[in-house]
Design an enzyme around this catalytic site. Structure first.
Site, PDB file in Angstrom:
ATOM      1  N   LYS A   1       0.818  -1.214   0.000  1.00  0.00           N
ATOM      2  CA  LYS A   1       0.000   0.000   0.000  1.00  0.00           C
ATOM      3  C   LYS A   1       0.854   1.269   0.000  1.00  0.00           C
ATOM      4  O   LYS A   1       0.566   2.219  -0.730  1.00  0.00           O
ATOM      5  CB  LYS A   1      -0.949   0.008   1.202  1.00  0.00           C
ATOM      6  CG  LYS A   1      -2.002  -1.080   1.165  1.00  0.00           C
ATOM      7  CD  LYS A   1      -3.025  -0.925   2.264  1.00  0.00           C
ATOM      8  CE  LYS A   1      -2.430  -1.045   3.648  1.00  0.00           C
ATOM      9  NZ  LYS A   1      -1.882  -2.402   3.925  1.00  0.00           N
TER      10      LYS A   1
ATOM     11  N   ARG B   1      -9.462   1.932   9.616  1.00  0.00           N
ATOM     12  CA  ARG B   1      -8.983   0.600   9.981  1.00  0.00           C
ATOM     13  C   ARG B   1     -10.126  -0.321  10.410  1.00  0.00           C
ATOM     14  O   ARG B   1      -9.913  -1.506  10.630  1.00  0.00           O
ATOM     15  CB  ARG B   1      -7.956   0.687  11.117  1.00  0.00           C
ATOM     16  CG  ARG B   1      -6.612   1.221  10.681  1.00  0.00           C
ATOM     17  CD  ARG B   1      -5.572   1.087  11.785  1.00  0.00           C
ATOM     18  NE  ARG B   1      -4.273   1.573  11.368  1.00  0.00           N
ATOM     19  CZ  ARG B   1      -3.378   0.890  10.688  1.00  0.00           C
ATOM     20  NH1 ARG B   1      -3.665  -0.350  10.325  1.00  0.00           N
ATOM     21  NH2 ARG B   1      -2.224   1.407  10.359  1.00  0.00           N
TER      22      ARG B   1
ATOM     23  N   ARG C   1      12.547 -10.383   3.174  1.00  0.00           N
ATOM     24  CA  ARG C   1      13.223  -9.088   3.036  1.00  0.00           C
ATOM     25  C   ARG C   1      14.189  -8.857   4.196  1.00  0.00           C
ATOM     26  O   ARG C   1      14.028  -9.391   5.291  1.00  0.00           O
ATOM     27  CB  ARG C   1      12.206  -7.949   2.937  1.00  0.00           C
ATOM     28  CG  ARG C   1      11.461  -7.618   4.214  1.00  0.00           C
ATOM     29  CD  ARG C   1      10.485  -6.484   3.978  1.00  0.00           C
ATOM     30  NE  ARG C   1       9.740  -6.175   5.200  1.00  0.00           N
ATOM     31  CZ  ARG C   1       8.791  -5.250   5.276  1.00  0.00           C
ATOM     32  NH1 ARG C   1       8.463  -4.545   4.196  1.00  0.00           N
ATOM     33  NH2 ARG C   1       8.155  -5.026   6.416  1.00  0.00           N
TER      34      ARG C   1
ATOM     35  N   ARG D   1      14.161  -8.075  10.557  1.00  0.00           N
ATOM     36  CA  ARG D   1      13.470  -7.469  11.690  1.00  0.00           C
ATOM     37  C   ARG D   1      12.577  -8.488  12.370  1.00  0.00           C
ATOM     38  O   ARG D   1      12.110  -9.444  11.755  1.00  0.00           O
ATOM     39  CB  ARG D   1      12.599  -6.288  11.204  1.00  0.00           C
ATOM     40  CG  ARG D   1      13.398  -5.160  10.659  1.00  0.00           C
ATOM     41  CD  ARG D   1      12.559  -3.945  10.301  1.00  0.00           C
ATOM     42  NE  ARG D   1      11.119  -4.179  10.162  1.00  0.00           N
ATOM     43  CZ  ARG D   1      10.287  -3.259   9.690  1.00  0.00           C
ATOM     44  NH1 ARG D   1      10.744  -2.085   9.298  1.00  0.00           N
ATOM     45  NH2 ARG D   1       8.993  -3.513   9.592  1.00  0.00           N
TER      46      ARG D   1
ATOM     47  N   ARG E   1      -0.043 -10.819  12.450  1.00  0.00           N
ATOM     48  CA  ARG E   1      -0.489  -9.530  11.912  1.00  0.00           C
ATOM     49  C   ARG E   1      -1.620  -9.739  10.900  1.00  0.00           C
ATOM     50  O   ARG E   1      -2.567  -8.953  10.848  1.00  0.00           O
ATOM     51  CB  ARG E   1       0.682  -8.803  11.246  1.00  0.00           C
ATOM     52  CG  ARG E   1       1.713  -8.266  12.220  1.00  0.00           C
ATOM     53  CD  ARG E   1       2.960  -7.781  11.495  1.00  0.00           C
ATOM     54  NE  ARG E   1       2.677  -6.658  10.604  1.00  0.00           N
ATOM     55  CZ  ARG E   1       3.505  -6.244   9.647  1.00  0.00           C
ATOM     56  NH1 ARG E   1       4.662  -6.887   9.441  1.00  0.00           N
ATOM     57  NH2 ARG E   1       3.196  -5.206   8.905  1.00  0.00           N
TER      58      ARG E   1
END
Length: 211
Positions: A13, A88, A127, A155, A166
């Site tokens: 996004k 949201r 990533r 991370r 998530r």
């Protein structure tokens, strides 16, 4: 053009928002940027948000809604805007609808970036982030694409189990707004897997059918 971007974390996004806001010459408005601006400026809304954050609590919808509504009164939104990260949930979507209806500037589209969960997990978990500049790099990179640094790491929130959680939270809290905007006749869905520029072209083509 007045639109919002919807889609799960990792759908791209933020990347698409930059290209689309440039194409339509409209501001890219993210909730993160709004929060940071209010906190930095020490506004009343920023101070209210900080009080919740300092207590380790979530900032309530009422404060977030007021921040977004205030941002949408700025002069740079006269020709439209692109909202990223808001609304949201359905309650926020209803507040936004009422606010824009009162201003006689209703949304023109809710652009959904659709992508399978397993593709998101694969994309994000592969990533690597540069310790030097913080930029994200694709899988297999040995040097940072932004600063050429070599200290790349994964991370914590890019680990598979964290990404999966998530996505669960997204399905529970945010995905219902897709049904909301479908019922409003505003939903446009495009595939978000593949080449970034191709996804942008698909989005512009789909949005072009509105006029």
């Amino acid at each position: 053009m007045r639109l919002i971007l919807v889609g799960p974390p990792g759908a791209g996004k933020g990347t698409q928002a930059q290209f689309l806001s440039a194409h339509y010459s409209i501001p890219h408005i993210s909730t993160g940027d709004i929060f940071r601006a209010n906190l930095k400026a020490g506004t009343d809304l920023g101070n209210q948000a900080k009080a919740f954050m300092d207590r380790g609590e979530l900032v309530p919808d009422s404060v977030t809604n007021d921040m977004v509504k205030d941002r949408l009164t700025h002069d740079d939104v006269a020709n439209g805007f692109l909202l990223d990260g808001y609304p949201r949930n359905v309650a926020q979507a209803e507040v936004l609808r009422a606010f824009l209806a009162e201003a006689k500037t209703p949304l023109q589209a809710a652009l959904e970036l659709a992508i399978a969960s397993d593709e998101i997990i694969k994309r994000l978990s592969s990533r690597r982030t540069c310790r030097g500049c913080g930029a994200s790099n694709e899988a297999g990179a040995t040097n940072c694409s932004s600063c050429s640094g070599t200290d790349l790491y994964q991370r914590e929130d890019d680990k598979e189990e964290v990404i999966a959680r998530r996505l669960e939270v997204y399905e529970e809290q945010t995905a219902p707004i897709i049904s909301f905007y479908r019922s409003e006749g505003l939903l446009i869905t495009i595939p978000a897997a593949g080449n970034v520029s191709e996804i942008t072209e698909h989005a512009i083509t789909a949005l072009g059918r509105l006029s």
